[in-house]
Design a protein around this motif. Sequence first.
Motif, short mmCIF file in Angstrom:
data_model
loop_
_atom_site.label_atom_id
_atom_site.label_comp_id
_atom_site.label_asym_id
_atom_site.label_seq_id
_atom_site.Cartn_x
_atom_site.Cartn_y
_atom_site.Cartn_z
N VAL A 1 0.85 -1.19 0.00
CA VAL A 1 0.00 0.00 0.00
C VAL A 1 0.88 1.25 0.00
N ASN A 2 0.66 2.12 -0.97
CA ASN A 2 1.40 3.39 -1.03
C ASN A 2 0.42 4.56 -0.96
N VAL A 3 0.49 5.29 0.13
CA VAL A 3 -0.37 6.47 0.27
C VAL A 3 0.38 7.63 -0.38
N THR A 4 -0.02 8.01 -1.58
CA THR A 4 0.74 9.02 -2.32
C THR A 4 0.66 10.39 -1.64
N ASP A 5 -0.47 10.70 -1.02
CA ASP A 5 -0.56 11.93 -0.21
C ASP A 5 -0.55 11.49 1.25
N ILE A 6 0.66 11.48 1.81
CA ILE A 6 0.87 10.89 3.13
C ILE A 6 0.05 11.61 4.20
N SER A 7 -0.33 12.86 3.96
CA SER A 7 -1.10 13.62 4.96
C SER A 7 -2.53 13.09 5.09
N VAL B 1 -1.62 3.19 7.13
CA VAL B 1 -1.58 2.01 6.27
C VAL B 1 -0.47 2.08 5.23
N HIS B 2 0.21 3.22 5.13
CA HIS B 2 1.29 3.37 4.17
C HIS B 2 2.36 2.30 4.42
N GLY B 3 2.72 1.55 3.38
CA GLY B 3 3.77 0.55 3.51
C GLY B 3 3.29 -0.83 3.93
N PRO C 1 5.22 5.75 -15.83
CA PRO C 1 6.52 5.11 -15.62
C PRO C 1 6.62 4.24 -14.38
N CYS C 2 5.62 4.23 -13.51
CA CYS C 2 5.73 3.43 -12.29
C CYS C 2 4.75 2.26 -12.31
N PRO C 3 5.27 1.02 -12.10
CA PRO C 3 4.36 -0.12 -12.05
C PRO C 3 3.36 -0.01 -10.89
N LYS D 1 -1.42 12.64 -14.21
CA LYS D 1 -2.52 12.78 -13.25
C LYS D 1 -2.32 11.86 -12.04
N TRP D 2 -1.10 11.30 -11.94
CA TRP D 2 -0.85 10.27 -10.91
C TRP D 2 -1.24 10.74 -9.51
N TYR D 3 -0.98 12.02 -9.19
CA TYR D 3 -1.17 12.51 -7.83
C TYR D 3 -2.48 13.27 -7.64
N GLN D 4 -3.34 13.29 -8.67
CA GLN D 4 -4.61 14.00 -8.54
C GLN D 4 -5.52 13.28 -7.55
N VAL E 1 -5.05 5.05 -2.35
CA VAL E 1 -3.72 4.41 -2.34
C VAL E 1 -3.38 3.87 -3.73
N LYS E 2 -2.09 3.72 -3.98
CA LYS E 2 -1.61 2.91 -5.10
C LYS E 2 -1.19 1.57 -4.51
N LEU E 3 -1.44 0.50 -5.24
CA LEU E 3 -0.98 -0.82 -4.81
C LEU E 3 0.23 -1.17 -5.67
N VAL E 4 1.39 -1.19 -5.01
CA VAL E 4 2.67 -1.28 -5.72
C VAL E 4 3.19 -2.71 -5.65
N PRO E 5 3.53 -3.29 -6.82
CA PRO E 5 3.98 -4.70 -6.82
C PRO E 5 5.40 -4.88 -6.31
N GLN F 1 13.42 5.38 -1.77
CA GLN F 1 13.32 6.78 -1.35
C GLN F 1 12.66 7.52 -2.51
N TRP F 2 11.33 7.62 -2.48
CA TRP F 2 10.61 8.16 -3.64
C TRP F 2 11.09 9.55 -4.02
N ALA F 3 11.51 10.33 -3.02
CA ALA F 3 11.90 11.72 -3.29
C ALA F 3 13.14 11.82 -4.17
N GLU G 1 8.79 12.05 -10.48
CA GLU G 1 7.44 11.70 -10.08
C GLU G 1 6.84 10.67 -11.03
N CYS G 2 5.88 9.90 -10.52
CA CYS G 2 5.25 8.88 -11.36
C CYS G 2 4.24 9.51 -12.33
N TRP G 3 3.89 10.71 -12.05
CA TRP G 3 2.82 11.43 -12.75
C TRP G 3 1.76 10.45 -13.23
C1 LIG Z 1 4.40 6.51 -3.01
O1 LIG Z 1 4.09 7.55 -2.13
C2 LIG Z 1 5.03 8.59 -2.06
C3 LIG Z 1 4.58 9.55 -1.00
O2 LIG Z 1 4.29 8.89 0.21
C4 LIG Z 1 5.16 9.24 -3.43
O3 LIG Z 1 6.15 10.24 -3.40
C5 LIG Z 1 5.50 8.20 -4.47
O4 LIG Z 1 5.46 8.78 -5.75
C6 LIG Z 1 4.50 7.07 -4.42
N1 LIG Z 1 4.88 6.03 -5.37
C7 LIG Z 1 3.99 5.46 -6.13
C8 LIG Z 1 4.49 4.41 -7.06
O5 LIG Z 1 2.82 5.75 -6.08
#
Ligand SMILES: *[C@@H]1O[C@H](CO)[C@@H](O)[C@H](O)[C@H]1NC(C)=O
Length: 246
Positions: free
Chosen positions: A38-44, A52-54, A145-147, A187-190, A202-206, A238-240, A244-246
């Motif tokens: 589980v990847n919470v793209t907007d951690i806030s 649930v992140h991770g 670009p991100c699976p 639009k990945w982070y919309q 969440v994104k479900l990352v393999p 380290q995503w940073a 970005e996955c956009w």
């Molecule tokens: C996972 O989440 C982080 C923020 O918590 C984000 O920067 C990163 O792009 C995300 N990765 C994917 C594949 O969604």
Amino acid sequence: MLSATFLALATLAAASPITPRQSGNAPFTWGKAYSLVVNVTDISTDFQSNPVHGLKVVGVHAGAGLNSPTVTFNPESHGDVFFNSLTDHTVRLSGGTPSLPPIGVKLYDNNPSAGNPPFLHELGFNFGNGTWGFGASAGPLNPRPCPQLWAPLEGTFVVCDRGIEAPTYPRFAVQFVEGQANSGTHKWYQPEPHVPANCVAVKLVPKCATPSENDGKSSNGDVEAENVQCYPDVGAIQWAEYSECW
Ligand SMILES: *[C@@H]1O[C@H](CO)[C@@H](O)[C@H](O)[C@H]1NC(C)=O
Ligand SMILES: *[C@@H]1O[C@H](CO)[C@@H](O)[C@H](O)[C@H]1NC(C)=O
């Protein structure tokens, strides 16, 4: 003496932890089985007291051949393992029994009579082939670009806090919410507007896992397991440091 000091400083600078955000993406490999992280793209937006992140996705037994998708808070758990069926574009649980039906990832219609808010779809890991249109990888069907795991509909996976826990009814349910905000490139982070208040998008990352020799064999007929993109260790990324996955 001076040059030695200069050299020492130069070495320090090279080892500096301030790494600029690179243009590339987090390195992935290929494999025929994967768990889902589980990847919470907007951690806030993550749950304050039960983040649930991770966490990894697992199914909880909910009846004969029925499993309700949730997350596991047990750090020792490797999570459930899945594979893509190239034959019929489904996703199935790895490690089944050849003499039994497969356990497929299913997406159900929105069901208001079950108390589902609009646009919410329940998921199941249940006896049967699985719903056509699930898959994982980046590529033509997922032009980013991100699976990730993708679904038969546009929208986002969510983890919902249903407030109560019962043996066959996990409190934190992995479900799906329909929407268009996430569609298309860049639009990945919309945020998806229809995500209910008790859910987090969440994104479900393999994460690469070891396939079973039984994958693809079942009483429903044989299918071919697809080679998909997966990350060797999602938790270590380290995503940073990456674009970005956009
Ligand atoms: C996972 O989440 C982080 C923020 O918590 C984000 O920067 C990163 O792009 C995300 N990765 C994917 C594949 O969604
Ligand atoms: C399940 O998948 C197998 C293999 O592709 C196929 O032969 C069978 O017809 C499918 N069953 C159903 C109910 O779709």
